[in-house]
Design an enzyme around this catalytic site. Structure first.
Site, PDB file in Angstrom:
ATOM      1  N   ARG A   1      20.752  13.584  30.809  1.00  0.00           N
ATOM      2  CA  ARG A   1      20.415  12.209  30.396  1.00  0.00           C
ATOM      3  C   ARG A   1      18.965  12.168  29.907  1.00  0.00           C
ATOM      4  O   ARG A   1      18.668  11.640  28.840  1.00  0.00           O
ATOM      5  CB  ARG A   1      20.630  11.277  31.602  1.00  0.00           C
ATOM      6  CG  ARG A   1      20.309   9.847  31.363  1.00  0.00           C
ATOM      7  CD  ARG A   1      20.659   9.017  32.575  1.00  0.00           C
ATOM      8  NE  ARG A   1      19.894   9.403  33.773  1.00  0.00           N
ATOM      9  CZ  ARG A   1      20.072   8.880  34.977  1.00  0.00           C
ATOM     10  NH1 ARG A   1      21.007   7.949  35.159  1.00  0.00           N
ATOM     11  NH2 ARG A   1      19.338   9.269  35.998  1.00  0.00           N
TER      12      ARG A   1
ATOM     13  N   MET B   1      30.442  19.655  40.443  1.00  0.00           N
ATOM     14  CA  MET B   1      29.828  20.195  41.672  1.00  0.00           C
ATOM     15  C   MET B   1      29.932  19.184  42.813  1.00  0.00           C
ATOM     16  O   MET B   1      29.790  19.531  43.978  1.00  0.00           O
ATOM     17  CB  MET B   1      28.359  20.534  41.430  1.00  0.00           C
ATOM     18  CG  MET B   1      28.161  21.736  40.550  1.00  0.00           C
ATOM     19  SD  MET B   1      26.482  22.347  40.802  1.00  0.00           S
ATOM     20  CE  MET B   1      26.078  22.815  39.167  1.00  0.00           C
TER      21      MET B   1
ATOM     22  N   LYS C   1      15.791  21.628  51.033  1.00  0.00           N
ATOM     23  CA  LYS C   1      15.885  22.982  50.462  1.00  0.00           C
ATOM     24  C   LYS C   1      14.562  23.476  49.871  1.00  0.00           C
ATOM     25  O   LYS C   1      14.243  24.657  49.961  1.00  0.00           O
ATOM     26  CB  LYS C   1      16.970  23.035  49.388  1.00  0.00           C
ATOM     27  CG  LYS C   1      18.383  22.853  49.951  1.00  0.00           C
ATOM     28  CD  LYS C   1      19.417  23.007  48.861  1.00  0.00           C
ATOM     29  CE  LYS C   1      20.792  22.661  49.365  1.00  0.00           C
ATOM     30  NZ  LYS C   1      21.841  22.894  48.370  1.00  0.00           N
TER      31      LYS C   1
ATOM     32  N   ALA D   1      19.998  18.445  35.100  1.00  0.00           N
ATOM     33  CA  ALA D   1      18.843  19.349  35.115  1.00  0.00           C
ATOM     34  C   ALA D   1      18.040  19.155  36.398  1.00  0.00           C
ATOM     35  O   ALA D   1      16.829  19.331  36.416  1.00  0.00           O
ATOM     36  CB  ALA D   1      17.977  19.087  33.886  1.00  0.00           C
TER      37      ALA D   1
END
Ligand code: ATR
Length: 271
Positions: free
Chosen positions: A150, A213, A65, A127
């Site tokens: 984390r 997700m 991506k 993140a």
């Protein structure tokens, strides 16, 4: 007939071809949609070749991506914001437009589930790339987002970067100890290894909705953990997958298909 494809590595288990064929049937559009396994060193060459041979649109999945983001000639605002492209459309002038429909797909699924409203207080765990791709539509919708991770510094830096776009702040995981969120989204890849982020069960109440997700056959580790602590509004990322595909379909064909019947079909296949 339009020619479309999904590029990734690995790609064998991609559900995109069957999702797009179901959308095509639903909307009466004829299309061909292939899976293309691009070698890691040759992704750009494979993509160019596809478009030179008449390809009209492509989906891009892991691990390409960010490279697709570099490759395209134009970007939508949401792709620009998240630094990654999951959908490409060949424009009339033969230039390639890169979009990112992941966040819109997530929001559509959360709306379908009744898990979100513009005043929702949401905790997003993680993140990495998945979280980065999901934030913009939620912020534009009006939600108040707390990011945790984390490795806290990554959440801090991501929240800082997105803070001009809406209500977003970061907090260390160990400081999150009360059921103050309407919705908790797991955007980490911990489920792949059968793990869960180390969050306090004090975050959960019967009013809390939990969304992962990630998806798999049966409940994900994060959703099982939430269920053990009285959460009953639970959903995994299969709906997000169908949602992001629906927005890719819209970019290519101008119509947004219905996600519910497709999701039902995919759930049956996973049983
Ligand atoms: P993706 O593109 O799937 O987001 P990524 O960019 O590698 O992948 O990010 C993975 C995210 O999952 C990170 O937030 C990572 O936390 P760290 O930044 O601390 O590495 C998180 N993650 C992965 N495994 C995890 C685990 N077992 N527990 C908690 N967080 C985990």
């Amino acid at each position: 007939m339009g020619m479309f494809a999904v590029f990734g590595n690995p790609i064998q288990h991609s559900k995109s071809p069957s999702i797009h064929q179901m959308f095509a049937k639903q909307t009466g559009i004829d299309l061909e949609y292939q899976k293309i396994l691009a070698p890691v060193e040759d992704f750009e060459a494979y993509l160019s070749d596809f478009f030179e041979k008449g390809g009209q649109g492509a989906n891009i999945t892991l691990p390409f991506k960010e490279r697709a983001f570099q490759f395209v000639s134009e970007l939508t605002e949401r792709a620009q914001t998240c630094g990654a492209v999951n959908t490409i459309r060949k424009l009339d002038n033969h230039r390639l437009l890169g979009d990112n429909t992941d966040g819109a797909g997530l929001l559509l699924d959360l709306q379908r589930l009744g898990f979100v409203s513009p005043s929702s207080k949401i905790l997003v765990i993680g993140a990495g790339g998945a979280t980065r791709g999901a934030l913009l539509p939620l912020l534009e919708y009006g939600c108040d987002i707390t990011l945790t991770n984390r490795t806290f510094i990554k959440a801090e830096s991501l929240a800082h970067q997105f803070s001009v776009l809406g209500k977003i702040q970061s907090r260390p995981m160990e400081q999150l100890i009360s059921a103050e969120f309407d919705l908790i989204i797991n955007g980490t890849s911990s489920g792949v290894a059968g793990e869960i982020p180390k969050i306090s069960p004090e975050l959960f109440s019967q009013q809390t909705a939990c969304y992962d997700m990630f998806y798999q056959r049966g409940l994900t580790p994060f959703l099982s953990f939430a269920k053990q602590h009285q959460v009953n509004k639970l959903a995994d990322g299969l709906g997000m997958l169908v949602g992001q595909a629906a927005f890719a379909f819209k970019l290519w064909h101008g119509v947004i298909p219905e996600i519910e019947p497709v999701l039902k079909e995919l759930k049956k296949e996973l049983e």
